[in-house]
Design a protein around this motif. Sequence first.
Motif, short mmCIF file in Angstrom:
data_model
loop_
_atom_site.label_atom_id
_atom_site.label_comp_id
_atom_site.label_asym_id
_atom_site.label_seq_id
_atom_site.Cartn_x
_atom_site.Cartn_y
_atom_site.Cartn_z
N VAL A 64 0.85 -1.20 0.00
CA VAL A 64 0.00 0.00 0.00
C VAL A 64 0.88 1.25 0.00
CG1 VAL A 64 -1.62 1.35 1.42
CG2 VAL A 64 -1.99 -1.12 1.08
N GLU A 65 1.94 1.21 0.78
CA GLU A 65 2.87 2.34 0.85
C GLU A 65 3.50 2.62 -0.51
OE1 GLU A 65 6.53 3.94 3.60
OE2 GLU A 65 6.28 1.76 3.40
N VAL A 66 3.88 1.57 -1.23
CA VAL A 66 4.46 1.75 -2.57
C VAL A 66 3.46 2.47 -3.47
CG1 VAL A 66 5.20 0.51 -4.66
CG2 VAL A 66 6.06 -0.19 -2.41
N GLY A 67 2.21 2.06 -3.43
CA GLY A 67 1.17 2.71 -4.24
C GLY A 67 0.98 4.17 -3.85
N PHE A 68 1.04 4.45 -2.56
CA PHE A 68 0.91 5.83 -2.10
C PHE A 68 2.00 6.70 -2.71
CE2 PHE A 68 2.07 9.40 0.46
CZ PHE A 68 0.86 10.00 0.75
N TRP A 69 3.26 6.24 -2.59
CA TRP A 69 4.37 7.04 -3.11
C TRP A 69 4.32 7.16 -4.63
CZ3 TRP A 69 5.69 10.30 0.09
CH2 TRP A 69 5.93 10.01 1.43
N GLU A 70 3.81 6.16 -5.32
CA GLU A 70 3.66 6.28 -6.78
C GLU A 70 2.71 7.42 -7.14
OE1 GLU A 70 2.46 2.35 -7.95
OE2 GLU A 70 4.53 1.62 -8.03
N ARG A 71 1.60 7.53 -6.42
CA ARG A 71 0.64 8.62 -6.68
C ARG A 71 1.24 9.98 -6.31
NH1 ARG A 71 -2.38 4.46 -4.91
NH2 ARG A 71 -2.41 5.16 -2.75
N PHE A 72 1.95 10.03 -5.18
CA PHE A 72 2.57 11.27 -4.74
C PHE A 72 3.61 11.73 -5.75
CE2 PHE A 72 5.36 13.92 -2.12
CZ PHE A 72 4.47 14.58 -1.29
N GLU A 73 4.44 10.82 -6.19
CA GLU A 73 5.52 11.16 -7.13
C GLU A 73 4.99 11.44 -8.54
OE1 GLU A 73 8.14 7.89 -6.30
OE2 GLU A 73 8.69 8.78 -4.36
N ALA A 74 3.84 10.88 -8.89
CA ALA A 74 3.23 11.19 -10.19
C ALA A 74 2.83 12.67 -10.23
CB ALA A 74 2.01 10.31 -10.44
N ALA A 75 2.33 13.19 -9.11
CA ALA A 75 1.99 14.62 -9.04
C ALA A 75 3.25 15.47 -9.15
CB ALA A 75 1.24 14.93 -7.75
N GLU A 76 4.33 15.02 -8.54
CA GLU A 76 5.60 15.75 -8.64
C GLU A 76 6.09 15.78 -10.09
OE1 GLU A 76 7.86 15.17 -4.40
OE2 GLU A 76 7.85 13.45 -5.76
N ALA A 77 5.96 14.66 -10.77
CA ALA A 77 6.45 14.56 -12.15
C ALA A 77 5.67 15.46 -13.11
CB ALA A 77 6.40 13.11 -12.62
N LEU A 78 4.41 15.73 -12.78
CA LEU A 78 3.59 16.59 -13.64
C LEU A 78 4.12 18.02 -13.68
CD1 LEU A 78 -0.05 15.54 -12.72
CD2 LEU A 78 1.13 15.16 -14.90
N TYR A 79 4.70 18.47 -12.57
CA TYR A 79 5.13 19.86 -12.44
C TYR A 79 6.54 19.94 -11.86
CZ TYR A 79 0.17 20.66 -13.16
OH TYR A 79 -1.10 20.66 -13.68
N PRO A 80 7.54 19.56 -12.63
CA PRO A 80 8.91 19.62 -12.12
C PRO A 80 9.24 21.04 -11.65
CG PRO A 80 8.83 18.53 -14.26
CD PRO A 80 7.48 19.12 -14.01
N ASN A 81 9.90 21.13 -10.53
CA ASN A 81 10.36 22.42 -9.99
C ASN A 81 9.24 23.38 -9.62
OD1 ASN A 81 13.09 21.57 -10.45
ND2 ASN A 81 12.80 22.11 -12.61
N ASP A 82 8.04 22.87 -9.39
CA ASP A 82 6.93 23.73 -8.96
C ASP A 82 6.16 23.00 -7.84
OD1 ASP A 82 4.71 25.36 -8.57
OD2 ASP A 82 4.29 25.60 -10.71
N ALA A 83 6.68 23.13 -6.64
CA ALA A 83 6.11 22.41 -5.49
C ALA A 83 4.66 22.79 -5.22
CB ALA A 83 6.97 22.63 -4.25
N LYS A 84 4.30 24.04 -5.47
CA LYS A 84 2.91 24.47 -5.25
C LYS A 84 1.98 23.70 -6.19
CE LYS A 84 4.25 29.10 -3.81
NZ LYS A 84 4.26 30.54 -4.17
N ALA A 85 2.31 23.68 -7.46
CA ALA A 85 1.48 22.96 -8.43
C ALA A 85 1.47 21.46 -8.14
CB ALA A 85 1.98 23.23 -9.85
N GLN A 86 2.59 20.92 -7.67
CA GLN A 86 2.66 19.50 -7.32
C GLN A 86 1.66 19.16 -6.21
OE1 GLN A 86 6.76 18.97 -6.19
NE2 GLN A 86 7.51 19.15 -8.30
N MET A 87 1.64 20.00 -5.18
CA MET A 87 0.73 19.73 -4.06
C MET A 87 -0.72 19.89 -4.48
SD MET A 87 2.21 18.64 -1.27
CE MET A 87 2.70 17.47 -2.54
N ILE A 88 -1.01 20.89 -5.28
CA ILE A 88 -2.39 21.05 -5.75
C ILE A 88 -2.80 19.84 -6.59
CG2 ILE A 88 -3.89 22.43 -7.26
CD1 ILE A 88 -2.21 24.90 -6.26
#
Length: 195
Positions: free
Chosen positions: A65-89
């Motif tokens: 379950v933890e692996v799946g959580f981090w995959e979703r979290f990191e997918a948001a990061e990958a959408l907006y490299p270098n933009d932590a605000k957009a990543q969190m949104i």
Amino acid sequence: MNGPYAAAPRAAERIFDTARDLFYREGIRAVGVDEIVTKAGVTKPSLYRSYKSKDELVAAVLREVEVGFWERFEAAEALYPNDAKAQMIAYFQVLADRSGGGDYRGCNLSNAVVEYPDRQHAGRQVSQAHKQQLRERLHAKAVEMGASDPKVMGDALMLLIEGVFTSSQMFDGDDKPAKAVVGAVKALIAAYCPA
């Protein structure tokens, strides 16, 4: 190999998949070994050859379950490299969307902490370690966003995540407080990260 000649899932895989599904739908403590082996179509000795105990099986499921959580979290990061605000949104938008389903039961890791008050339980330890790592990453995200108080902002983000996990199980249909989480994240960013 797929199709009719594919190998049937091994007993260990059936046990794991069945346990993961049952733990999520019914709660970890509510599901016994007998139910797992019956629904998986295996014997108890098969379960105990793969896992020394139900607690070990619980910990293994929670690690996945933890692996799946981090995959979703990191997918948001990958959408907006270098933009932590957009990543969190983006992350919170996906979380809000996922929480809208009628069969959504929150986060297995959060649920395990509630189900197992004993801090020495293997499942609780996996869950707590994950939540601590998440808290640290949210603090780091707040730093990246330029928050005036990264620790407080990171903790507020953590509370929003856990609030979605919990409140989504209490309310039905379109009347879920989780729908407001993206607006709350944007307000938090505006409050802690002046332009």
